[in-house]
Design a protein around this motif. Sequence first.
Motif, PDB file in Angstrom:
ATOM      1  N   UNK A   1       0.829  -1.202   0.000  1.00 47.90           N
ATOM      2  CA  UNK A   1       0.000   0.000   0.000  1.00 47.90           C
ATOM      3  C   UNK A   1       0.867   1.257   0.000  1.00 47.90           C
ATOM      4  N   UNK A   2       1.911   1.263   0.818  1.00 49.29           N
ATOM      5  CA  UNK A   2       2.815   2.417   0.856  1.00 49.29           C
ATOM      6  C   UNK A   2       3.450   2.656  -0.509  1.00 49.29           C
ATOM      7  N   UNK A   3       3.895   1.589  -1.162  1.00 46.60           N
ATOM      8  CA  UNK A   3       4.508   1.742  -2.486  1.00 46.60           C
ATOM      9  C   UNK A   3       3.482   2.088  -3.559  1.00 46.60           C
ATOM     10  N   UNK A   4       2.216   1.671  -3.378  1.00 50.61           N
ATOM     11  CA  UNK A   4       1.150   2.121  -4.285  1.00 50.61           C
ATOM     12  C   UNK A   4       1.080   3.636  -4.321  1.00 50.61           C
ATOM     13  N   UNK A   5       1.268   4.269  -3.156  1.00 51.12           N
ATOM     14  CA  UNK A   5       1.216   5.730  -3.083  1.00 51.12           C
ATOM     15  C   UNK A   5       2.427   6.381  -3.756  1.00 51.12           C
ATOM     16  N   UNK A   6       3.506   5.626  -3.886  1.00 46.28           N
ATOM     17  CA  UNK A   6       4.716   6.164  -4.520  1.00 46.28           C
ATOM     18  C   UNK A   6       4.715   6.006  -6.032  1.00 46.28           C
ATOM     19  N   UNK A   7       3.776   5.252  -6.575  1.00 47.57           N
ATOM     20  CA  UNK A   7       3.782   4.945  -8.003  1.00 47.57           C
ATOM     21  C   UNK A   7       3.787   6.192  -8.891  1.00 47.57           C
ATOM     22  N   UNK A   8       2.957   7.220  -8.634  1.00 43.85           N
ATOM     23  CA  UNK A   8       3.028   8.418  -9.488  1.00 43.85           C
ATOM     24  C   UNK A   8       4.422   9.052  -9.512  1.00 43.85           C
ATOM     25  N   UNK A   9       5.089   9.097  -8.354  1.00 46.28           N
ATOM     26  CA  UNK A   9       6.438   9.664  -8.305  1.00 46.28           C
ATOM     27  C   UNK A   9       7.433   8.782  -9.041  1.00 46.28           C
ATOM     28  N   UNK A  10       7.288   7.465  -8.881  1.00 44.85           N
ATOM     29  CA  UNK A  10       8.192   6.543  -9.572  1.00 44.85           C
ATOM     30  C   UNK A  10       8.021   6.658 -11.081  1.00 44.85           C
ATOM     31  N   UNK A  11       6.783   6.733 -11.549  1.00 50.29           N
ATOM     32  CA  UNK A  11       6.551   6.852 -12.995  1.00 50.29           C
ATOM     33  C   UNK A  11       7.081   8.177 -13.536  1.00 50.29           C
ATOM     34  N   UNK A  12       6.939   9.246 -12.765  1.00 51.69           N
ATOM     35  CA  UNK A  12       7.443  10.540 -13.210  1.00 51.69           C
ATOM     36  C   UNK A  12       8.970  10.524 -13.322  1.00 51.69           C
ATOM     37  N   UNK A  13       9.626   9.856 -12.365  1.00 54.80           N
ATOM     38  CA  UNK A  13      11.088   9.822 -12.370  1.00 54.80           C
ATOM     39  C   UNK A  13      11.648   8.879 -13.426  1.00 54.80           C
ATOM     40  N   UNK A  14      10.880   7.869 -13.830  1.00 55.15           N
ATOM     41  CA  UNK A  14      11.382   6.872 -14.783  1.00 55.15           C
ATOM     42  C   UNK A  14      10.720   6.984 -16.151  1.00 55.15           C
ATOM     43  N   UNK A  15      10.015   8.084 -16.396  1.00 54.98           N
ATOM     44  CA  UNK A  15       9.350   8.256 -17.686  1.00 54.98           C
ATOM     45  C   UNK A  15      10.388   8.336 -18.799  1.00 54.98           C
ATOM     46  N   UNK A  16      10.282   7.522 -19.832  1.00 58.64           N
ATOM     47  CA  UNK A  16      11.281   7.561 -20.915  1.00 58.64           C
ATOM     48  C   UNK A  16      11.189   8.853 -21.715  1.00 58.64           C
ATOM     49  N   UNK A  17      12.303   9.250 -22.278  1.00 65.98           N
ATOM     50  CA  UNK A  17      12.346  10.459 -23.095  1.00 65.98           C
ATOM     51  C   UNK A  17      11.607  10.232 -24.407  1.00 65.98           C
TER      52      UNK A  17
END
Length: 326
Positions: free
Chosen positions: A301-317
């Motif tokens: 659950x805690x990592x579910x809340x981090x998913x938007x931040x993780x996707x933003x940081x790992x978004x491909x160019x």
Amino acid sequence: MERKLNVSSNPHIRDCMTTERIMQLVVIALLPSTLFGIWNFGFHAFLVIAATVLSSVIFEWLYDRFMHKPNTVGDFSAVVTGLLLALNMPPQIPLWMPVLGSAFAIIVVKQLFGGLGQNFMNPALGARCFLMISFASQMTDFSVSDNFRGVVDTVTGATPLAALKAQGFIEGSSVPVKNLFLGNIQGTIGETSALAILIGAVILLVFKVIDLKIPLTYIGSFTVFVICYMFATGMGFDGNYLLSHLFGGGLMLGAWFMATDYVTSPITPKGQIVYGCCLGVITAVFRLLGGSAEGVSYAIIFCNLLVPLIERATKPTAFGKGGKKA
């Protein structure tokens, strides 16, 4: 002859794998754990599973009905939510508690945030944590009836992880690693047999419902943390201790069936690896350094809340961007 072409919005890729098909495959993959849980814990476990799944479907139908929304019962997502929640319940829990959990999972976590695809955390785990906070004693009571087919723990009514937490080791206790793998232990209905869970995981992999990134990085990072912990505390490498943590508790069920939830996990390949590593580390911190013997539900659950931040940081160019100008 003039031809009229229908130009629709993207994406234009078509696939025969529908939401309904995916959910049906998940249900099939959960059947080994479900059937083993019923065989291991008896008729009351069957009643818990039936009541939780049925109430999840009813709550979804009622919500769609009263909110004048299209009926979504047919996509089997409510069945999956109810089944996962049931498999995370103690076998002797009063039936009204998982029914209350179903209401929380379907109405609060899923539907109030927009329905399938819009929930910010896994509905089944959200409901389990809700029940853990509200009814801690019942949710941690793993005492079973006399027809239980497993082995008695050294701590009466405790799971192997709880005994491991209390004793600091499991070697020499009455619960060998073989029983942890096969499932002759106390615990929630669906988490006890690592073998049954792995059979279901193979089904998901064969039909390409999931890939290996999240489960392997989750289990791998957790393993590395436990090994480091063993050396840091002067225990030295103890394979029995490591396998007890891998096969005990909800790690396998969480890694293969709940951490891989499409809605609440990253869609970027790098993000999935980061997500899996975060899950492994946080689960290990909760288990080894925290007061509880478990930690999978809260970690996911805690990592579910981090998913938007993780996707933003790992978004491909994007193609054509990010390069240096000539």
